[in-house]
Design a protein around this motif. Structure first.
Motif, PDB file in Angstrom:
ATOM      1  N   VAL A  99       0.741  -1.288   0.077  1.00  0.00           N
ATOM      2  CA  VAL A  99       0.016  -0.050  -0.041  1.00  0.00           C
ATOM      3  C   VAL A  99       0.931   1.231  -0.096  1.00  0.00           C
ATOM      4  N   PRO A 100       1.755   1.206   0.962  1.00  0.00           N
ATOM      5  CA  PRO A 100       2.615   2.657   0.915  1.00  0.00           C
ATOM      6  C   PRO A 100       3.310   2.894  -0.428  1.00  0.00           C
ATOM      7  N   ALA A 101       3.768   1.889  -1.093  1.00  0.00           N
ATOM      8  CA  ALA A 101       4.439   2.016  -2.220  1.00  0.00           C
ATOM      9  C   ALA A 101       3.756   2.471  -3.356  1.00  0.00           C
ATOM     10  N   ILE A 102       2.316   1.910  -3.402  1.00  0.00           N
ATOM     11  CA  ILE A 102       1.332   2.155  -4.444  1.00  0.00           C
ATOM     12  C   ILE A 102       1.087   3.573  -4.414  1.00  0.00           C
ATOM     13  N   LYS A 103       0.763   3.990  -3.109  1.00  0.00           N
ATOM     14  CA  LYS A 103       0.220   5.384  -2.654  1.00  0.00           C
ATOM     15  C   LYS A 103       1.174   6.527  -3.363  1.00  0.00           C
ATOM     16  N   THR A 104       2.472   6.156  -2.991  1.00  0.00           N
ATOM     17  CA  THR A 104       3.544   7.260  -3.241  1.00  0.00           C
ATOM     18  C   THR A 104       4.350   7.061  -4.656  1.00  0.00           C
ATOM     19  N   GLN A 105       3.969   6.021  -5.331  1.00  0.00           N
ATOM     20  CA  GLN A 105       4.581   6.147  -6.869  1.00  0.00           C
ATOM     21  C   GLN A 105       4.074   6.911  -7.833  1.00  0.00           C
ATOM     22  N   ASN A 106       4.883   7.525  -8.913  1.00  0.00           N
ATOM     23  CA  ASN A 106       4.397   8.311  -9.812  1.00  0.00           C
ATOM     24  C   ASN A 106       4.314   7.664 -11.201  1.00  0.00           C
ATOM     25  N   LYS A 107       4.267   6.425 -11.392  1.00  0.00           N
ATOM     26  CA  LYS A 107       4.233   5.687 -12.450  1.00  0.00           C
ATOM     27  C   LYS A 107       2.582   5.548 -12.964  1.00  0.00           C
ATOM     28  N   PRO A 108       2.390   5.474 -14.319  1.00  0.00           N
ATOM     29  CA  PRO A 108       0.949   5.248 -14.635  1.00  0.00           C
ATOM     30  C   PRO A 108       0.449   3.971 -14.065  1.00  0.00           C
ATOM     31  N   THR A 109      -0.790   4.053 -13.470  1.00  0.00           N
ATOM     32  CA  THR A 109      -1.399   2.908 -12.790  1.00  0.00           C
ATOM     33  C   THR A 109      -2.788   2.954 -13.041  1.00  0.00           C
ATOM     34  N   LEU A 110      -3.171   1.587 -13.372  1.00  0.00           N
ATOM     35  CA  LEU A 110      -4.527   1.382 -13.725  1.00  0.00           C
ATOM     36  C   LEU A 110      -5.119   0.421 -13.057  1.00  0.00           C
ATOM     37  N   GLY A 111      -6.263   0.637 -12.389  1.00  0.00           N
ATOM     38  CA  GLY A 111      -7.124  -0.268 -11.511  1.00  0.00           C
ATOM     39  C   GLY A 111      -8.323  -0.817 -12.296  1.00  0.00           C
ATOM     40  N   ILE A 112      -8.500  -2.041 -12.213  1.00  0.00           N
ATOM     41  CA  ILE A 112      -9.502  -2.686 -13.041  1.00  0.00           C
ATOM     42  C   ILE A 112     -10.635  -3.217 -12.062  1.00  0.00           C
ATOM     43  N   CYS A 113     -12.098  -3.104 -12.272  1.00  0.00           N
ATOM     44  CA  CYS A 113     -12.836  -3.456 -11.465  1.00  0.00           C
ATOM     45  C   CYS A 113     -12.951  -3.194 -10.115  1.00  0.00           C
ATOM     46  N   VAL A 114     -12.777  -4.124  -9.364  1.00  0.00           N
ATOM     47  CA  VAL A 114     -12.588  -3.871  -7.850  1.00  0.00           C
ATOM     48  C   VAL A 114     -11.380  -3.225  -7.586  1.00  0.00           C
ATOM     49  N   GLY A 115     -10.192  -3.342  -8.467  1.00  0.00           N
ATOM     50  CA  GLY A 115      -9.169  -2.731  -8.525  1.00  0.00           C
ATOM     51  C   GLY A 115      -9.164  -1.115  -8.767  1.00  0.00           C
ATOM     52  N   MET A 116     -10.101  -0.797  -9.374  1.00  0.00           N
ATOM     53  CA  MET A 116     -10.596   0.612  -9.678  1.00  0.00           C
ATOM     54  C   MET A 116     -11.086   1.263  -8.173  1.00  0.00           C
ATOM     55  N   GLN A 117     -12.009   0.412  -7.705  1.00  0.00           N
ATOM     56  CA  GLN A 117     -12.769   0.826  -6.545  1.00  0.00           C
ATOM     57  C   GLN A 117     -11.831   0.880  -5.245  1.00  0.00           C
ATOM     58  N   LEU A 118     -10.862   0.054  -5.314  1.00  0.00           N
ATOM     59  CA  LEU A 118      -9.585   0.305  -4.367  1.00  0.00           C
ATOM     60  C   LEU A 118      -9.078   1.703  -4.310  1.00  0.00           C
ATOM     61  N   LEU A 119      -9.177   2.396  -5.558  1.00  0.00           N
ATOM     62  CA  LEU A 119      -8.400   3.740  -5.316  1.00  0.00           C
ATOM     63  C   LEU A 119      -9.239   4.749  -4.614  1.00  0.00           C
ATOM     64  N   THR A 120     -10.370   4.627  -4.629  1.00  0.00           N
ATOM     65  CA  THR A 120     -11.244   5.475  -3.820  1.00  0.00           C
ATOM     66  C   THR A 120     -11.200   5.400  -2.333  1.00  0.00           C
ATOM     67  N   SER A 121     -11.828   6.351  -1.668  1.00  0.00           N
ATOM     68  CA  SER A 121     -11.665   6.445  -0.305  1.00  0.00           C
ATOM     69  C   SER A 121     -12.328   5.701   0.620  1.00  0.00           C
ATOM     70  N   TYR A 122     -13.629   5.049   0.182  1.00  0.00           N
ATOM     71  CA  TYR A 122     -14.454   4.570   0.966  1.00  0.00           C
ATOM     72  C   TYR A 122     -15.673   3.508   0.074  1.00  0.00           C
ATOM     73  N   SER A 123     -16.005   2.403   0.453  1.00  0.00           N
ATOM     74  CA  SER A 123     -16.823   1.595  -0.156  1.00  0.00           C
ATOM     75  C   SER A 123     -18.003   1.064   0.793  1.00  0.00           C
ATOM     76  N   GLU A 124     -19.220   1.008   0.340  1.00  0.00           N
ATOM     77  CA  GLU A 124     -20.370   0.702   1.158  1.00  0.00           C
ATOM     78  C   GLU A 124     -20.328  -0.773   1.242  1.00  0.00           C
ATOM     79  N   GLU A 125     -19.416  -1.544   0.547  1.00  0.00           N
ATOM     80  CA  GLU A 125     -19.289  -2.882   0.574  1.00  0.00           C
ATOM     81  C   GLU A 125     -18.438  -3.347   1.733  1.00  0.00           C
ATOM     82  N   GLY A 126     -18.842  -3.652   2.666  1.00  0.00           N
ATOM     83  CA  GLY A 126     -18.268  -4.057   4.000  1.00  0.00           C
ATOM     84  C   GLY A 126     -18.052  -2.658   4.803  1.00  0.00           C
ATOM     85  N   ASN A 127     -18.415  -1.545   4.350  1.00  0.00           N
ATOM     86  CA  ASN A 127     -18.046  -0.299   5.253  1.00  0.00           C
ATOM     87  C   ASN A 127     -16.899  -0.200   5.202  1.00  0.00           C
ATOM     88  N   SER A 128     -16.104  -0.051   4.123  1.00  0.00           N
ATOM     89  CA  SER A 128     -14.525  -0.198   4.216  1.00  0.00           C
ATOM     90  C   SER A 128     -13.932   1.050   3.724  1.00  0.00           C
TER      91      SER A 128
END
Length: 196
Positions: A62-91
């Motif tokens: 997680v720390p390395a993903i959040k601080t790197q500056n290379k192009p990064t693509l989240g797909i499906c749930v991988g995209m949702q992980l980039l957001t701040s919060y999900s109603e799925e599991g109140n996460s």
């Protein structure tokens, strides 16, 4: 070369098959030390966002993903992980995008999960959607969606509500649909990402 983040919550067979078809080189990332070998990253994901976030945290990436500056693509749930919060599991999620992932409300015309082909409409100019006409069809499978936002939404889709089919901020991109299962236009998008 693309590094695929392997954290135990992504079925990557279709993705690697698509990259093989397109002759796009890739490898697997299991630890932070692996990230130096690659110039861009894909975060896949299937299933429950809260569980996926727990696995990503356990990976130590997680720390390395959040601080790197290379192009990064989240797909499906991988995209949702980039957001701040999900109603799925109140996460609480990565918080790279200060927007939320919400649950679809089912009705007689809109069954949940949203499964199948739907039209995607880019809202901004961006190389990720180069040579992809507005209204092109992509393949979706999801019960939760990322809220539409004028700042971060790169492309939109309608299914009972208008939502973000794609998001973008700096070097981070996300797509709710599965480009690896979306035929010609999905392949164009993956090629575009490999050149960003």
């Amino acid at each position: 070369m693309i590094g695929i983040i392997r954290y135990g919550a992504g079925n990557i067979f279709s993705l690697t098959a698509a990259l093989d078809r397109l002759d796009i080189p890739y490898g697997m990332i299991y630890a932070e030390a692996d990230m130096d070998q690659y110039d861009r990253f894909i975060i896949p994901g299937v299933g429950h966002a809260g569980t996926a976030m727990d696995k990503l945290m356990a990976s130590g990436l997680v720390p390395a993903i959040k601080t790197q500056n290379k192009p990064t693509l989240g797909i499906c749930v991988g995209m949702q992980l980039l957001t701040s919060y999900s109603e799925e599991g109140n996460s609480d999620l990565l918080g790279i995008f200060p927007i939320k992932t919400l649950k679809f409300t089912a009705d007689p015309e809109h069954k949940v999960p949203h499964t199948g082909w739907n039209r995607v409409f880019p809202q901004k100019e961006n190389p990720l959607f180069k040579d992809i006409p507005k209204g092109s069809h992509f393949y979706f499978v999801h019960s939760y969606f990322i809220e539409y936002d004028d700042v971060y939404t790169l492309a939109a889709t309608d299914y009972s509500t208008k939502f973000s089919a794609s998001i973008w901020q700096d070097n981070f991109y996300g797509v709710q649909f599965h480009p690896e299962k979306s035929g010609n236009y999905g392949e164009i998008l993956l090629k575009n990402f490999s050149k960003i």
